[in-house]
Design an enzyme around this catalytic site. Structure first.
Site, mmCIF file in Angstrom:
data_model
loop_
_atom_site.group_PDB
_atom_site.id
_atom_site.type_symbol
_atom_site.label_atom_id
_atom_site.label_comp_id
_atom_site.label_asym_id
_atom_site.label_seq_id
_atom_site.Cartn_x
_atom_site.Cartn_y
_atom_site.Cartn_z
ATOM 1 N N ASP A 1 -140.759 37.630 -0.346
ATOM 2 C CA ASP A 1 -141.590 38.440 0.542
ATOM 3 C C ASP A 1 -141.863 37.731 1.861
ATOM 4 O O ASP A 1 -141.740 36.503 1.978
ATOM 5 C CB ASP A 1 -142.940 38.717 -0.132
ATOM 6 C CG ASP A 1 -142.836 39.650 -1.321
ATOM 7 O OD1 ASP A 1 -141.712 39.989 -1.731
ATOM 8 O OD2 ASP A 1 -143.901 40.033 -1.849
ATOM 9 N N ASP A 2 -142.269 38.523 2.849
ATOM 10 C CA ASP A 2 -142.874 38.056 4.111
ATOM 11 C C ASP A 2 -141.912 37.593 5.184
ATOM 12 O O ASP A 2 -142.352 37.064 6.206
ATOM 13 C CB ASP A 2 -143.894 36.933 3.862
ATOM 14 C CG ASP A 2 -145.062 37.364 3.000
ATOM 15 O OD1 ASP A 2 -145.192 38.588 2.745
ATOM 16 O OD2 ASP A 2 -145.857 36.498 2.590
ATOM 17 N N HIS B 1 -148.638 43.812 6.555
ATOM 18 C CA HIS B 1 -149.136 43.199 5.315
ATOM 19 C C HIS B 1 -150.636 43.435 5.107
ATOM 20 O O HIS B 1 -151.380 42.519 4.761
ATOM 21 C CB HIS B 1 -148.834 41.705 5.300
ATOM 22 C CG HIS B 1 -148.724 41.126 3.915
ATOM 23 N ND1 HIS B 1 -149.820 40.786 3.148
ATOM 24 C CD2 HIS B 1 -147.647 40.813 3.153
ATOM 25 C CE1 HIS B 1 -149.419 40.280 1.996
ATOM 26 N NE2 HIS B 1 -148.097 40.300 1.964
ATOM 27 N N HIS C 1 -141.600 33.791 -2.051
ATOM 28 C CA HIS C 1 -141.839 34.083 -0.640
ATOM 29 C C HIS C 1 -140.853 33.350 0.260
ATOM 30 O O HIS C 1 -140.293 32.319 -0.124
ATOM 31 C CB HIS C 1 -143.284 33.726 -0.262
ATOM 32 C CG HIS C 1 -144.292 34.639 -0.901
ATOM 33 N ND1 HIS C 1 -144.650 34.517 -2.220
ATOM 34 C CD2 HIS C 1 -144.973 35.712 -0.406
ATOM 35 C CE1 HIS C 1 -145.532 35.480 -2.516
ATOM 36 N NE2 HIS C 1 -145.735 36.204 -1.440
ATOM 37 N N TYR D 1 -149.594 42.314 -1.767
ATOM 38 C CA TYR D 1 -150.497 41.872 -2.834
ATOM 39 C C TYR D 1 -150.250 42.614 -4.154
ATOM 40 O O TYR D 1 -151.010 42.448 -5.109
ATOM 41 C CB TYR D 1 -151.974 42.036 -2.431
ATOM 42 C CG TYR D 1 -152.283 41.500 -1.059
ATOM 43 C CD1 TYR D 1 -152.375 40.128 -0.825
ATOM 44 C CD2 TYR D 1 -152.445 42.364 0.027
ATOM 45 C CE1 TYR D 1 -152.634 39.633 0.451
ATOM 46 C CE2 TYR D 1 -152.705 41.888 1.300
ATOM 47 C CZ TYR D 1 -152.797 40.521 1.506
ATOM 48 O OH TYR D 1 -153.059 40.044 2.775
ATOM 49 N N HIS E 1 -141.765 45.817 3.043
ATOM 50 C CA HIS E 1 -142.990 45.133 2.597
ATOM 51 C C HIS E 1 -144.159 45.459 3.519
ATOM 52 O O HIS E 1 -145.050 44.628 3.687
ATOM 53 C CB HIS E 1 -142.728 43.622 2.535
ATOM 54 C CG HIS E 1 -143.796 42.832 1.806
ATOM 55 N ND1 HIS E 1 -144.370 43.251 0.629
ATOM 56 C CD2 HIS E 1 -144.377 41.630 2.094
ATOM 57 C CE1 HIS E 1 -145.255 42.346 0.222
ATOM 58 N NE2 HIS E 1 -145.278 41.361 1.100
#
Length: 216
Positions: A34-35, A89, A178, A126, A85
């Site tokens: 992610d991210d 966020h 991540h 999350y 995603h």
């Protein structure tokens, strides 16, 4: 590993994935990051994955995809799959339906514009979701993907702990990692070794079932 050339005492080599390796897979797992994409971490992450013969799903934030289109293209070129995603966020369950729609819709556009294709998978930030989030995701043809194993890399987990988390994966399961932690990159060679020792291969996540399957 294939030797391309030998110069003096030095051999020039390149890592390749054995085409027959797929025949040894008794199951598939979903590696997810992610991210991303981020200039300070994505190139090194892609190098680590590629050099260890692993493919993964990259759940990109729209804001970073828009800012780093070349990195989205690099993800695809390295054989990765690109998912949604959200754009910034946020805690989506605290937003209005219109705000959720903006977060998801803008990311679809940003990823596609950057060369990552139109995502079919969506990971809510999350892991927080509700009926409204699910409805908006479905509007865009997205399958929500949570995870079975949390590596805790976001929480400062050591490389050893991340490797241990990956060792709990079973056929069809998905692990949360991540883009940015250095410990995650450091864990990748041992994750690859551990999966291979158990006959598991890194697969794609099916938009139909939400489970890891053999790459199409």
């Amino acid at each position: 590993m294939v030797v391309l050339a030998s110069i003096g005492a030095c051999a020039i080599t390149i890592n390749t994935v054995d085409p027959a390796r797929a025949a040894t897979c008794t199951g598939y797992v979903g590696l997810t990051f992610d991210d991303g994409p981020q200039a300070g971490s994505t190139p090194a992450l892609l190098d680590a994955l590629r050099s260890n013969g692993l493919r993964a799903t990259m759940f990109n934030e729209g804001q970073y995809a828009a800012a780093n289109p070349s990195l989205v293209r690099a993800q695809v070129a390295a054989g990765m799959w690109v998912g949604n995603h959200s754009y910034t966020h946020p805690h989506l369950t605290q937003l209005s339906q219109a705000q959720i729609d903006s977060e998801i819709g803008r990311t679809q556009q940003a990823v596609a514009a950057a060369g990552g294709g139109t995502p079919r998978l969506f990971r809510p930030p999350y892991g927080e979701t509700n009926a409204t989030v699910a409805a908006v995701a479905a509007k865009y043809g997205l399958t929500q993907i949570i995870w079975d194993v949390d590596s805790q890399d976001w929480n400062g987990a050591s490389a050893d702990a991340i490797v241990q988390a990956a060792s709990r994966l079973t056929n069809g399961q998905i692990i949360l990692m991540h883009d940015w932690p250095a410990n995650t990159r450091a864990a990748i060679p041992r994750i690859a070794q551990g999966l291979a020792a158990r006959g598991l291969c890194a697969g794609m996540i099916s938009p139909q079932t939400g489970r890891a399957v053999a790459p199409a």
